[in-house]
Design a protein around this motif. Structure first.
Motif, short mmCIF file in Angstrom:
data_model
loop_
_atom_site.label_atom_id
_atom_site.label_comp_id
_atom_site.label_asym_id
_atom_site.label_seq_id
_atom_site.Cartn_x
_atom_site.Cartn_y
_atom_site.Cartn_z
N TRP A 237 -3.05 9.14 10.57
CA TRP A 237 -3.85 9.57 9.42
C TRP A 237 -4.13 8.40 8.48
O TRP A 237 -5.22 8.31 7.89
N ARG A 238 -3.15 7.52 8.33
CA ARG A 238 -3.39 6.35 7.47
C ARG A 238 -4.50 5.47 8.06
O ARG A 238 -5.31 4.91 7.32
N ALA A 239 -4.54 5.37 9.38
CA ALA A 239 -5.63 4.62 10.02
C ALA A 239 -6.97 5.32 9.79
O ALA A 239 -8.00 4.66 9.59
N VAL A 240 -6.97 6.66 9.81
CA VAL A 240 -8.21 7.40 9.55
C VAL A 240 -8.71 7.11 8.14
O VAL A 240 -9.89 6.79 7.94
N VAL A 241 -7.82 7.21 7.16
CA VAL A 241 -8.24 6.97 5.76
C VAL A 241 -8.70 5.52 5.60
O VAL A 241 -9.70 5.24 4.92
N ARG A 242 -7.98 4.59 6.22
CA ARG A 242 -8.36 3.17 6.15
C ARG A 242 -9.78 2.97 6.67
O ARG A 242 -10.59 2.25 6.06
N GLN A 243 -10.10 3.61 7.76
CA GLN A 243 -11.43 3.43 8.35
C GLN A 243 -12.50 4.18 7.55
O GLN A 243 -13.66 3.75 7.51
N LEU A 244 -12.13 5.28 6.92
CA LEU A 244 -13.09 5.95 6.02
C LEU A 244 -13.42 5.05 4.84
O LEU A 244 -14.59 4.97 4.41
N LEU A 245 -12.43 4.36 4.32
CA LEU A 245 -12.68 3.40 3.25
C LEU A 245 -13.56 2.26 3.74
O LEU A 245 -14.50 1.83 3.05
N ALA A 246 -13.28 1.77 4.95
CA ALA A 246 -14.05 0.65 5.50
C ALA A 246 -15.50 1.05 5.72
O ALA A 246 -16.42 0.22 5.56
N GLN A 247 -15.74 2.33 6.07
CA GLN A 247 -17.10 2.79 6.34
C GLN A 247 -17.80 3.33 5.09
O GLN A 247 -18.93 3.79 5.15
N GLY A 248 -17.12 3.27 3.95
CA GLY A 248 -17.73 3.72 2.71
C GLY A 248 -17.85 5.23 2.59
O GLY A 248 -18.67 5.75 1.82
N LEU A 249 -17.03 5.98 3.35
CA LEU A 249 -17.09 7.44 3.32
C LEU A 249 -16.12 8.05 2.31
O LEU A 249 -16.21 9.23 2.00
N VAL A 250 -15.18 7.25 1.82
CA VAL A 250 -14.39 7.58 0.64
C VAL A 250 -14.29 6.32 -0.20
O VAL A 250 -14.54 5.20 0.30
N ALA A 251 -13.94 6.49 -1.46
CA ALA A 251 -13.80 5.36 -2.36
C ALA A 251 -12.48 5.49 -3.11
O ALA A 251 -11.79 6.51 -3.02
N VAL A 252 -12.14 4.45 -3.85
CA VAL A 252 -10.89 4.42 -4.61
C VAL A 252 -11.22 4.42 -6.09
O VAL A 252 -12.01 3.60 -6.56
N GLU A 253 -10.64 5.36 -6.83
CA GLU A 253 -10.79 5.38 -8.28
C GLU A 253 -9.97 4.24 -8.85
O GLU A 253 -8.79 4.08 -8.54
N SER A 254 -10.60 3.40 -9.68
CA SER A 254 -9.98 2.14 -10.08
C SER A 254 -8.72 2.29 -10.91
O SER A 254 -7.78 1.51 -10.77
N MET A 255 -8.64 3.31 -11.75
CA MET A 255 -7.51 3.39 -12.67
C MET A 255 -6.21 3.77 -11.96
O MET A 255 -5.17 3.13 -12.12
N TYR A 256 -6.24 4.81 -11.14
CA TYR A 256 -5.01 5.32 -10.54
C TYR A 256 -4.94 5.16 -9.02
O TYR A 256 -3.93 5.48 -8.40
N GLY A 257 -6.01 4.68 -8.39
CA GLY A 257 -6.00 4.52 -6.95
C GLY A 257 -6.19 5.81 -6.19
O GLY A 257 -5.86 5.91 -5.01
N SER A 258 -6.73 6.84 -6.86
CA SER A 258 -6.99 8.12 -6.19
C SER A 258 -8.20 8.01 -5.29
O SER A 258 -9.12 7.21 -5.54
N LEU A 259 -8.23 8.83 -4.23
CA LEU A 259 -9.38 8.85 -3.35
C LEU A 259 -10.43 9.80 -3.89
O LEU A 259 -10.12 10.91 -4.34
N ILE A 260 -11.68 9.36 -3.85
CA ILE A 260 -12.80 10.18 -4.31
C ILE A 260 -13.91 10.11 -3.27
O ILE A 260 -13.95 9.21 -2.43
N LEU A 261 -14.83 11.07 -3.34
CA LEU A 261 -15.96 11.09 -2.40
C LEU A 261 -17.00 10.06 -2.78
O LEU A 261 -17.05 9.58 -3.92
N THR A 262 -17.86 9.72 -1.82
CA THR A 262 -19.00 8.84 -2.07
C THR A 262 -20.28 9.61 -1.76
O THR A 262 -20.23 10.76 -1.30
N ASP A 263 -21.40 8.98 -1.99
CA ASP A 263 -22.69 9.63 -1.69
C ASP A 263 -22.81 9.96 -0.21
O ASP A 263 -23.49 10.92 0.17
#
Length: 610
Positions: free
Chosen positions: A472-498
């Motif tokens: 699952w960590r690899a899945v999230v890592r690759q979602l970040l790499a593909q721009g399908l999720v993003a990181v909220e700068s203040m707390y590092g929470s995952l958020i959706l992208t366009d």
């Protein structure tokens, strides 16, 4: 293909007589002849490709003294020692010198007794230095580490921006700017800032065939590093890069505790300790330095057998330049990187909170995206590196993706589960969480945090048990790499992208990389035949070690790094061919006239002992 100039060329004669090499490497001859003839040049050549000779030989051939502008104050003494060892009259002026040494160097310069003078860029802000240069014959200006002029590049030095004034003061003196790493955009910026728009551009191949590139998911960085060093590089010299000073200290101590001699290097160390650790790395065999990226620029140590990264580099340029410090002698070397989900999250947060305008942050994001693409590719890593720098190449057969090709799988459903969990938390609870908590929900873990927020009551709780935590960590890592999720700068929470909506409604497939099972890696290759050192048979190993011991003792006696005496590649060739006379020894690559006269009898004596 090697392209030597005409056999009667003063440049080629200087190469053979002074440096002991029979032919130029790819690209060197054309650059050198252009500068010898008085032309300006902007040179991009990878670390280990022989950039220094591109200004050293023209300085020796042309009338006057070659003036080298370099930011590497801590290394100038070693650079000058290496040149003096081959009979080149070299000196330097920088703020680290005492008054007596500075006066002696200036006297030698005015007397015409220096072939090369190294200057820190800030010295040109001192009127007395400019006046001094006005009183001598200048053969050329060489601007080393020219990427320092890129304002948002690493190691930016404002003093470099003054170097465009050199041409106004000395319009007839050729200038050569050199760097190991630059994209087309960075090249254009260097040319503009240094006033080299009309200079001839030389771009050598960025391929380093003797370096084996390997990237693996980070699980336990300390243990992964220890295994890598013990299994593949026991007793080798190498560099381990970490992002933070605390990580540098921690990993240097860990390696030492586990029997691998290692020293730390970062800007927070006492200056004397930092300088001593750098000096030890340059002068000793088999030492590992654990460092921040501040370490390594300009390091000429040829026998660095590995460069390891324990944190994700911020850009492909940085990664390429840092890994390029391995294998400068052309012998097989390894570039090893362990990176994980937290690396991506932390770098995204750093970008969002960085200084500079929105365009600067977008540029940093593009750099990180390219680095992530390199990490997650299923294609040849070397090919992707070359493509990034605008060059092409076939699959190399010598990187991890070539040697153990990873599988791809349809990760669309897994991606939808992650995105749906983010949606549920946001819409139903008005909450945001990091990757670890989201994975706990998917795996159905009833820990204190999950129960505290009642997340075990969500409809997505436990819907992801088909994958393990690391998957699952690899899945999230690759979602970040593909721009399908993003990181909220203040707390590092995952958020959706366009782009998330397309995946959620099934309009976009999400291919993912599955890491192959770990196997013992194949041995890295040597450089291409035109540059590869001679292969050394096993029976020559004892003689090679005896020659290394002689070299180490000689270097210690003279107070210089061992490679200033001879490179490992030269000792390997001596041990293999066993020359019986000075004439035969003089035919060994890397032995010029001065070194033959200085060390020839000692080498023959060492050979006779065996």
């Amino acid at each position: 293909m090697v392209l030597p100039p005409a056999t009667d060329s003063p440049a080629l004669e200087t190469l053979r007589r002074v440096f002991g090499y029979e032919t130029f490497r790819d690209g060197q001859a054309e650059i050198i002849e252009h500068v010898v003839a008085g032309g300006d040049a902007l040179v991009l050549m990878p670390t280990g490709g022989g950039k220094s000779l591109c200004y050293q030989i023209p300085a020796l051939v042309r009338r006057g003294t070659g003036v080298v502008i370099s930011p590497l104050i801590a290394l100038m003494q070693d650079q000058v020692d290496a040149l003096r060892a081959v009979g080149v009259r070299a000196g330097f002026l920088n703020s680290a010198q005492d008054a007596d040494d500075r006066r002696m160097t200036e006297a030698e310069l005015l007397a015409g007794e220096l072939d090369l003078l190294y200057l820190a860029p800030e010295r040109l802000r001192v009127p007395a230095t400019v006046d001094l240069l006005g009183r001598i014959d200048i053969a050329l200006f060489a601007i080393d580490e020219a990427h320092c002029v890129a304002q948002w590049g690493h190691d930016f030095r404002p003093d470099y921006l003054m170097l465009s004034e050199l041409h106004a003061r000395w319009p007839d003196i050729p200038r050569i700017a050199l760097t190991a790493t630059a994209t087309e955009a960075t090249r254009a910026e260097i040319a503009t800032r240094l006033g080299l728009e009309d200079a001839r551009k030389f771009v050598a191949s960025f391929d380093r065939p003797n370096i084996q590139y390997r990237i693996e998911p980070k699980t336990d960085a300390k243990r992964q590093l220890l295994r890598f060093l013990r299994e593949e590089h026991a007793g080798d010299a190498g560099i381990v890069y970490c992002l933070s000073r605390s990580s540098v200290e921690k990993h240097a101590a860990f390696l030492t505790e586990n029997g691998i001699e290692a020293v730390p290097y970062h800007a927070g160390l006492d200056p004397h300790v930092r300088a001593a650790n750098q000096a030890r790395f340059l002068r000793e065999d088999g030492l590992v330095v654990v460092a921040t990226i501040a370490f390594g620029m300009g390091i000429d140590k040829p026998d660095v057998r590995f460069v390891a990264h324990l944190d994700l580099p911020k850009s492909v340029e940085g990664y390429y330049q840092e890994t390029g410090r391995a294998g400068r002698d052309g012998l097989p070397s390894t570039a090893w990187l362990a990176y994980g989900l937290n690396d991506v999250v932390n770098l995204r947060k750093m970008i969002d909170s960085s200084e500079g305008d929105a365009e600067h942050r977008r540029r940093l994001s593009r750099h990180l995206d390219a680095m992530l693409a390199l990490c997650e590719t299923v294609e040849c890593r070397r090919t992707q590196l070359l493509n990034y720098f605008g060059q092409s190449g076939a699959a190399c057969g010598n990187c991890d993706t070539c040697l153990s090709p990873p599988e791809t799988w349809d990760g669309t459903v897994a991606a939808q589960k992650v995105l749906s969990t983010i949606v549920r938390l946001d819409r139903e609870r008005r909450q945001k969480f990091g990757a670890g908590h989201i994975i706990d929900i998917l795996l159905g873990k009833k820990n204190a945090k999950v129960e505290q927020f009642g997340h075990d009551e969500l409809s997505v709780f436990g819907i992801g048990t088909e994958l393990r935590d690391t998957e699952w960590r690899a899945v999230v890592r690759q979602l970040l790499a593909q721009g399908l999720v993003a990181v909220e700068s203040m707390y590092g929470s995952l958020i959706l992208t366009d782009a998330s909506a397309e995946v959620l409604r099934g309009a976009r497939k999400v291919p993912m990389r599955r890491e192959p099972e770990r196997t013992k890696p194949a041995k890295a290759k040597s450089a291409s035949k035109s540059r590869a050192p001679i292969e050394m048979p096993a029976e020559a190993q004892p003689l090679f070690e005896r020659l290394r011991a002689w070299r180490g003792a000689t270097a210690k006696e003279q107070g210089v790094p061992a490679y200033v005496i001879f490179h490992d590649a030269t000792l390997r060739e001596i041990a293999t061919l066993r020359p019986a006379s000075l004439d035969e020894l003089g035919g060994i690559s890397g032995i010029g006239e001065n070194k033959l006269a200085k060390y020839g009898e000692q080498v023959l004596a060492a050979l006779a002992e065996g």
